[in-house]
Design an enzyme around this catalytic site. Sequence first.
Site, PDB file in Angstrom:
ATOM      1  CE  LYS B  96      -3.294   2.553   2.738  1.00 17.62           C
ATOM      2  NZ  LYS B  96      -3.589   2.855   4.136  1.00 17.62           N
ATOM      3  N   GLY B 157      -7.456   9.292  10.611  1.00 17.64           N
ATOM      4  CA  GLY B 157      -7.604   9.365  12.062  1.00 17.64           C
ATOM      5  C   GLY B 157      -8.742  10.241  12.537  1.00 17.64           C
TER       6      GLY B 157
END
Lengths: 417, 256
Positions: B96, B157
């Site tokens: 990724k 987040g």
Amino acid sequence: MENRFFVDSEYLSPETLAKKHRLEADPSFRMNHMEYLPGMEVIESDVCENVMAQMNSYDYSKYTSADVKAALEHDTCSLEDFKALLSPAAEPFLEQMAQRARLETGKHFGNTVYLFTPLYIANYCENYCVYCGFNCYNHIKRMKLSMEQIEKEMNVIADSGMEEILILTGESRGKSDVKYIGEACKLARKYFRMVGLEIYPVNTDEYKYLHECGADYVTVFQETYDTDKYEQLHLLGHKRVWPYRFDAQERALRGGMRGVAFSALLGLSDFRKDALASALHVYYLQRKYPHAEMSLSCPRLRPIINNDKINPLDVHEKQLCQVLCAYRIFLPFVGITVSSRESSEFRNGIVKIAATKVSAGVSTGIGDHESKYTGKETDEVQGDEQFEIDDDRSLDKMYQDMAEEGLQPVLNDYIYV
Amino acid sequence: MNNDKLVIGGYEFNSRFILGSGKYSMKLIEAAVKDAGAEIITLAVRRANTKEQESILDYIPEGITLLPNTSGARNAEEAVRIARLARELGCGKFVKIEIMRDSKYLLPDNQETIKATEILAKEGFVVMPYMYPDLNVARDLVNAGAASVMPLASPIGSNKGLATKEFIQILIDEIDLPIIVDAGIGRPSQACEAMEMGAAAIMANTALATAGNIQMMASAFKDAIEAGRKAYLSGLGRVLMRGASASDPLTGFLRD
């Protein structure tokens, strides 16, 4: 009550003592602390101007509980909100601030806590900073480790499982030059995943050299952003030059370092103003160097050898906690380090609220890791400590304690690329 | 539903929930993987690159595909180096790509991500780039050899959900690779909504890490993702959003 910093050692010669006394008593005898010394690089930057303008105009008495409540309700914390959170009006809201800080810490760091240890390789110092155990007039055992001794220390530390190290020296270019520190960094890269530096400020090309030697993170404490107070506390030596110190992080970033750390030593001056300036130092530099990693520390004054009466004055644990929560809410992305100057109880609590990094297995002395880590008696000479630590937990104990607090201890989150 | 597989770079998966691992205790990872029914788990190479007492690799059950990420990379060159290191560490061929040169919001650098994707795809990696949802960039990623595209829903987040919803929808509509919504998903309902839109999978980390009960939240996400997928497959997702039809048809005047 003010701290009494001046201590006369019986080992000083009458001439030295006379000079020391004159430095302490006569401001005109001291050099201009705002003037660069020859060889000190001057960089073009507006960061200092921005920080100082905000700090000088900060009147924390004007903030009310309504301002604090509004700050806590806002989605993002503005500069005005931050000022309210640092003000005395926020003290009754400490629990709410902690709740909010905890949320922000969780968003950015999850429940991880990073562990590291400092390694002092020399304690020679050319400065007279009146509160510091390493100051040049303090009678302590001075020492500079050889490369062999450094490697031995690193071996002992690496064996304990530690993967991140912070190399420190006293501030003496004469005794611990950049080359010496660079060699120590090269050695450290053999044993550790991440090498940080906390040394005297240097020029950009020297930071570049140290970066090439393996250092990737630079910590410089400004001590206090109150330049008048700074002048009264740092009486002699290159450290006396306040603006050169202020620009150290920016020079380090220009030299290629990945990250930089900041702090005021709380208790030296007005801690609310110093906390504001520390955070804004980060804030403005981050805007200019958005790729850089930044972190804040929050040391309070501690007793030193030959002066056990030094203390952090009005910065009690509650005030320290308030500052840390305000930092976290204003700068959710920054690392916050809480050192072994604080108690184990405080550190266990604050890592669940705002702090993301704690030291373990700490010695602020020179060459004493083997005896401290293994209990082995040694005949070898050791250098004295910079200050007394409070929390003396080993890496294993800290790892275990953090895990018991429900946190995930992390020994390395760093990759050299 | 049984034949409904997530296919990434030729590899088939039954689960459409990709778990992050960087923000919570390792002992919870194993349980979370089980409760989430996850088959892919991400791993920060910079965190795995350790000799510490407990390695995350010890906590990942067998049969789980590791998805190492390049967090810490500030440009394509660094991401490529980290990906190669992941391969040396035995983390498999998936990677990724995360490239950030902003430490505050951790927003991905799309341009550098395209460059890294091209290099790593040529080297045989199954490349899953994390990106800011931009159609032109997504097309470039396809051409660069990406195996999926991973647009962010909102800042990493933040748990703020589908802030970029309209743009993710465009990617889903226009790009033939699996669109995996990554970053910002804070609640199972948001994951469900993204799946209803046609997202191929959801990746979450902070939403679990900050939950009171990580395992239960893992299970809630699993259910929500499955529900959203079923809704999408049943053809309801976008039809509902178009509004109900009028009782008198507008085209009633037309003769046979």
